[in-house]
Design an enzyme around this catalytic site. Sequence first.
Site, PDB file in Angstrom:
ATOM      1  N   GLU A 231      31.203  45.257   0.583  1.00 24.55           N
ATOM      2  CA  GLU A 231      29.930  45.749   1.133  1.00 24.55           C
ATOM      3  C   GLU A 231      30.092  46.413   2.495  1.00 24.55           C
ATOM      4  OE1 GLU A 231      30.463  42.749  -0.135  1.00 24.55           O
ATOM      5  OE2 GLU A 231      29.336  42.865  -2.012  1.00 24.55           O
TER       6      GLU A 231
ATOM      7  N   PHE B 263      22.970  42.074  -4.185  1.00 20.55           N
ATOM      8  CA  PHE B 263      21.952  41.053  -3.920  1.00 20.55           C
ATOM      9  C   PHE B 263      21.848  40.864  -2.420  1.00 20.55           C
ATOM     10  CE2 PHE B 263      22.962  40.005  -8.296  1.00 20.55           C
ATOM     11  CZ  PHE B 263      21.748  39.582  -8.828  1.00 20.55           C
TER      12      PHE B 263
ATOM     13  N   TYR C 247      25.534  40.477   3.379  1.00 24.75           N
ATOM     14  CA  TYR C 247      25.967  39.962   4.686  1.00 24.75           C
ATOM     15  C   TYR C 247      27.327  40.492   5.136  1.00 24.75           C
ATOM     16  CZ  TYR C 247      22.043  36.738   3.923  1.00 24.75           C
ATOM     17  OH  TYR C 247      20.815  36.204   3.675  1.00 24.75           O
TER      18      TYR C 247
ATOM     19  N   HIS D 150      21.472  34.452  -4.345  1.00 20.61           N
ATOM     20  CA  HIS D 150      20.848  35.565  -5.059  1.00 20.61           C
ATOM     21  C   HIS D 150      19.366  35.709  -4.742  1.00 20.61           C
ATOM     22  CE1 HIS D 150      24.540  35.166  -7.343  1.00 20.61           C
ATOM     23  NE2 HIS D 150      24.286  36.284  -7.995  1.00 20.61           N
TER      24      HIS D 150
END
Lengths: 405, 356
Positions: B74, B97, B102, B143
């Site tokens: 990510e 999700f 993060y 989630h």
Amino acid sequence: MTNHPEFMDHPGNAALLTGQHGEYLLPSQNPVQLITPEGAIRHRGDGHSAGNFKDSYPMPSAETLRRGYAGLVLGRRINEQAGALVRQGRMAVYPSSLGQEACQVAAWMVLESSDWLFASYRDTVAIMGRGVSAAEAFESLRGDWHSGFNPYDYNTALPTTPLATQLLHAVGVAHAAKLRGEDTVVLAMCGDGATSEGDFHEALNFAAVFHVPAVFLIQNNQYAISVPLIHQNVAPSLAHKAIGYGMPGERVDGNDLAALLTVLGTAVDRARKGGGPALIEAHTYRMEAHTNADDSTRYRSAEEVAQWVPKDPLKRLRKYLSDAGELGSEHEETFTVAADGVAKQLRDGLNAPSSPDPLDMFRFVYSEPTPQLRKQSRQLAAELAAVAVASATTAAGGHGTEARS
Amino acid sequence: MTAVPALAPVEISGRQELTFAKALNLAMADAMAEDPTVLVFGEDVGTLGGVFRITDGLKKRFGEERCFDTPLAESGIVGMATGMAINGMRPVVEMQFDAFAYPAFEQIASHVAKMGNRTRGRVRLPLVIRIPYAGGIGGVEHHCDSSEGYYVQTPGLTVLTPSTISDAYILLRDAIASPDPVVFMEPKKLYFSKGSVDVDDLRARYASAAGTGGALASQSTIGQAAVIRAGTDATLIAYGPSVAPALAAAETAAAEGRSLQVIDVRSLVPYDEATIDAAVRATGRAVVIAEAPGFASMAAEIAAGIQERCFHSLAAPVLRVTGFDVPYPAPKLEHYYLPGVDRILDAVDQLQWEHS
């Protein structure tokens, strides 16, 4: 490539070490070196000059090296001048690249103006090599704003303080250029400590997977503030990490500008021709502490630092060019005068009175300030006006606090 | 996840029964069709069309240079999007999700949010980070987080969250057209809710701005709350997944003779205090409803601001109905956690009606 036949003879190794595009991916056994610390030519066959992109790296022309030497003189002068300004208290902090100037100079010399440079906080000299003026390059260090130049004016990103995050931006810039069919190359710089960050891994992996025209230059100056490389990494070298991503890696003597120019230049050319990314590890040494706020005597000995003095990139190239009859006193004088001029600009820039507008805090957070930011800006403007009235009143002999009512 | 329906990549127009998911899909497709710099990438968004199928058909229609899968990282996705936005693109990236976004937080907080400011506006990042968020779907751990608080607390980010089918389209088009980075929070429990919308009407908003990739700035919903139900006795202020229980509570209250106004905040940052303050001044009572833990939250900010600015119009303290200050619970416990109709009506009952 087959320049390491003894290795390739082992069954299986050829497949392991050959990337998607059929290249040999491991770095050479020793850092590539073209000029010895004593200023002599390092000849092929003595274990140094063999490389991976080619069987050997060519020596840059004397003219190129002389131009590079001028860059080293300037870079050294910038580092010394900035250090002096910090000691005089005119600048809060300066992460010096003293001793690493060959990497700094090579970084800008191998790029076209249409290419992009993404550098770290220690790379002010490289950034200035892209044309950024002393005043612009040092504005953030002066404390006026977090940046001093427009990245689009120089295709040079603002140096970042979080480690390795800029490598991903470099990959994105390279990917966008590739999608548009431009022949832009992006050079992304980081230090040895940054190779421990997750973003280093993600950037190299993304660069390789998307096959973008990015070249990663690690300046391995042996220390992440106080932590020596052995506590960051136990791979054979940082350049060996390249094979894990499927890109070629190479090691180069980071204090040998000739070797840096040819190794980096080869990687840049390869990227420009669609060959994909490469990882270059330059072995160098941070001659000064991490910053003026650091005390390097707590973690390394004077003897260790002294070992690197004879490997100085500037003295080495001066000796080589002088011996070759390519550097005369007239050159030295010209380069020194030019460097003194930039040092003066740096001093003048930092000495110039500066009063950043506090209301600028609110102007750029969004393209249009939000209603909340407009309100906060008005609040601060009112406070500033009240202070102005108060000091005017005080100056006139009245009671300054009345202005608050 | 196995029962997610595929969205056929067909051209549609006129009045249509659309899912929230299809409205988002259509917004991206229309933006990509108009502006070749709009790119969509992330994990599984290409051939699969995303785990929620929001990007279904985009790769097929626009090619893999415009819609592509990335390595599973990510920070890499957002960091690369930052670079692409620096270099002339308008990336729309998907975080799979809420809690999986993060790892990208350093890129978002340190670079995406700050780039415009640190460059004195010279480098703007027109990128959108889409994040499916919040619960109510019986999802497993990591989630179902309501993570909007992290983003609204980070100056430089625009934070949007739609709750209706038409807003799913409009807000995402506005997000893509924005010159500033947008964290676009999609209530995942709404993905397969349906509604009838006129696709031509939705597109007409953007027709006058053809070639700019979005609506005229004056029409943008960024910074605009919506009063979605009229009422005179009290104001319910909700966003994203909490709008539906707020509307249901208002419906129930109406049957009991109490007229509740409902506001969908939509744009968390910039926050439309003008619309919300005016509404609360008119009713004199307010309850803020949000799924995230209430402590130091968006709901806390809304309540505090109303009390600062509308104190003399209030007949009762502004109350909050939020998630509890606990990690999002396991599926069998989530209905105890989520702000529901009963808890909202209990709060409404506490608005000191004896003083009215």
